[in-house]
Motif scaffolding. Structure first.
Motif, PDB file in Angstrom:
ATOM      1  N   ASN A  63       0.829  -1.209   0.000  1.00  0.00           N
ATOM      2  CA  ASN A  63       0.000   0.000   0.000  1.00  0.00           C
ATOM      3  C   ASN A  63       0.863   1.258   0.000  1.00  0.00           C
ATOM      4  N   LEU A  86       0.540   5.769  -0.403  1.00  0.00           N
ATOM      5  CA  LEU A  86      -0.338   6.928  -0.314  1.00  0.00           C
ATOM      6  C   LEU A  86       0.039   7.944  -1.386  1.00  0.00           C
ATOM      7  N   GLN A 137      -7.299  -0.132   8.317  1.00  0.00           N
ATOM      8  CA  GLN A 137      -8.701  -0.101   7.892  1.00  0.00           C
ATOM      9  C   GLN A 137      -9.177  -1.504   7.524  1.00  0.00           C
ATOM     10  N   SER A 164     -11.814   1.105  11.711  1.00  0.00           N
ATOM     11  CA  SER A 164     -10.512   1.763  11.536  1.00  0.00           C
ATOM     12  C   SER A 164      -9.830   1.899  12.901  1.00  0.00           C
ATOM     13  N   PHE A 216     -12.390   9.650   8.699  1.00  0.00           N
ATOM     14  CA  PHE A 216     -12.187   8.752   7.565  1.00  0.00           C
ATOM     15  C   PHE A 216     -13.431   8.723   6.685  1.00  0.00           C
ATOM     16  N   LEU A 273     -15.546   4.316  -0.027  1.00  0.00           N
ATOM     17  CA  LEU A 273     -14.416   4.501  -0.925  1.00  0.00           C
ATOM     18  C   LEU A 273     -14.679   3.769  -2.238  1.00  0.00           C
ATOM     19  N   GLY A 279      -7.354   4.414  -5.741  1.00  0.00           N
ATOM     20  CA  GLY A 279      -8.546   5.028  -5.182  1.00  0.00           C
ATOM     21  C   GLY A 279      -8.894   6.346  -5.868  1.00  0.00           C
ATOM     22  N   ILE A 310      -8.933   9.062   1.234  1.00  0.00           N
ATOM     23  CA  ILE A 310      -9.120   8.212   2.409  1.00  0.00           C
ATOM     24  C   ILE A 310      -9.788   9.007   3.536  1.00  0.00           C
ATOM     25  N   LYS A 326      -4.852   9.651  -1.325  1.00  0.00           N
ATOM     26  CA  LYS A 326      -5.572   8.541  -1.945  1.00  0.00           C
ATOM     27  C   LYS A 326      -4.711   7.286  -1.903  1.00  0.00           C
ATOM     28  N   ALA A 327      -5.359   6.156  -2.055  1.00  0.00           N
ATOM     29  CA  ALA A 327      -4.658   4.872  -1.939  1.00  0.00           C
ATOM     30  C   ALA A 327      -4.228   4.348  -3.302  1.00  0.00           C
TER      31      ALA A 327
END
Length: 243
Positions: A58, A60, A136, A172, A191, A195, A214, A218, A232-233
């Motif tokens: 993951n 960001l 999350q 979360s 949060f 999404l 994403g 987030i 965003k992811a």
């Protein structure tokens, strides 16, 4: 006694001899036609309904100034997809299903306060902290278009699947730990609860590469000194499909 001495019996005997080739050809045609009928039946019903399991790295995107990721951030996902072919050869299809995702982000965005009133700060290089991350748990509904080279006889084939994934944030948790103590916040109200993003998977047989981006942030209302946090992811990794 001679069976052929009777004229009537002679007629029956010669009639049977004449009809034998016809019955033999008819029986052979029926035997040959059965596999074809079976093939059509199987080929017209098979689907690629699948369980899936994914392992991701993951990252960001659109991070505020000073924000960087620390250590390795992982993601795990799994679920089931229902296949709905749309062409005769069943090489194209739509699919949807239900799944869950767990995402962990290690970074230097310090989150303190409470779930209803969280405070955000940038932890610079001079900050002395032992742990800082947020996690999350998401309920996923993927909707995808599928292209593959599959047949009903083989489960080993090339595939390209892509679509949109809608996610609901079920849980979360953020953890900030330094020399003065530990702050744990669950179900932070800042949060985004909903999404959505685009994803693509491609590969051969069970193992495939996977990427997700994403489309919405987030956080919905987090701010650092009056500046909105619009991160965003982006996830990349591998995904396994199991029939």
């Amino acid at each position: 006694m001679n069976l052929l001495s009777n004229p009537f019996k002679k007629k029956i005997f010669f009639s049977v001899l004449l009809l034998l080739p016809f019955f033999n050809a008819l029986a052979q045609e029926e035997i040959e036609s059965k596999p074809e009928m079976q093939e059509i039946k199987v080929d017209s019903l098979y689907r690629e309904d699948q369980f899936y399991f994914g392992f991701n790295y993951n990252t960001l995107q659109q991070k505020p100034d000073g924000i960087s990721q620390q250590k390795f951030s992982i993601g795990i996902s799994g679920g089931f997809l229902r296949d709905m072919p749309i062409n005769k050869n069943r090489t194209k299809a739509f699919a949807t299903g239900l799944g869950v995702s767990y995402n962990n982000y290690n970074q230097n965005l310090g989150i303190t306060g409470t779930a209803e009133n969280a405070v955000y700060t940038v932890l610079d290089s001079d900050s002395d902290f032992d742990k800082n991350n947020f996690k999350q748990l998401l309920i996923d509904v993927p909707v995808e278009f599928r292209w593959r080279t599959s047949t009903y006889e083989s489960y080993k084939f090339w595939r390209i699947y892509g679509g949109v994934k809608f996610s609901y944030l079920a849980y979360s948790k953020s953890v900030f730990k330094d020399g003065q103590g530990k702050t744990v916040i669950t179900n932070n109200q800042d949060f985004n609860k909903f999404l959505y993003g685009l994803y693509l998977s491609a590969g051969y047989n069970t193992l495939n590469v996977y990427a997700y981006y994403g489309l919405n942030p987030i956080f919905k209302s987090a701010e650092i000194e009056g500046r909105k946090v619009d991160m965003k992811a982006l996830s990349v990794g591998v995904i396994f499909y199991i029939l």
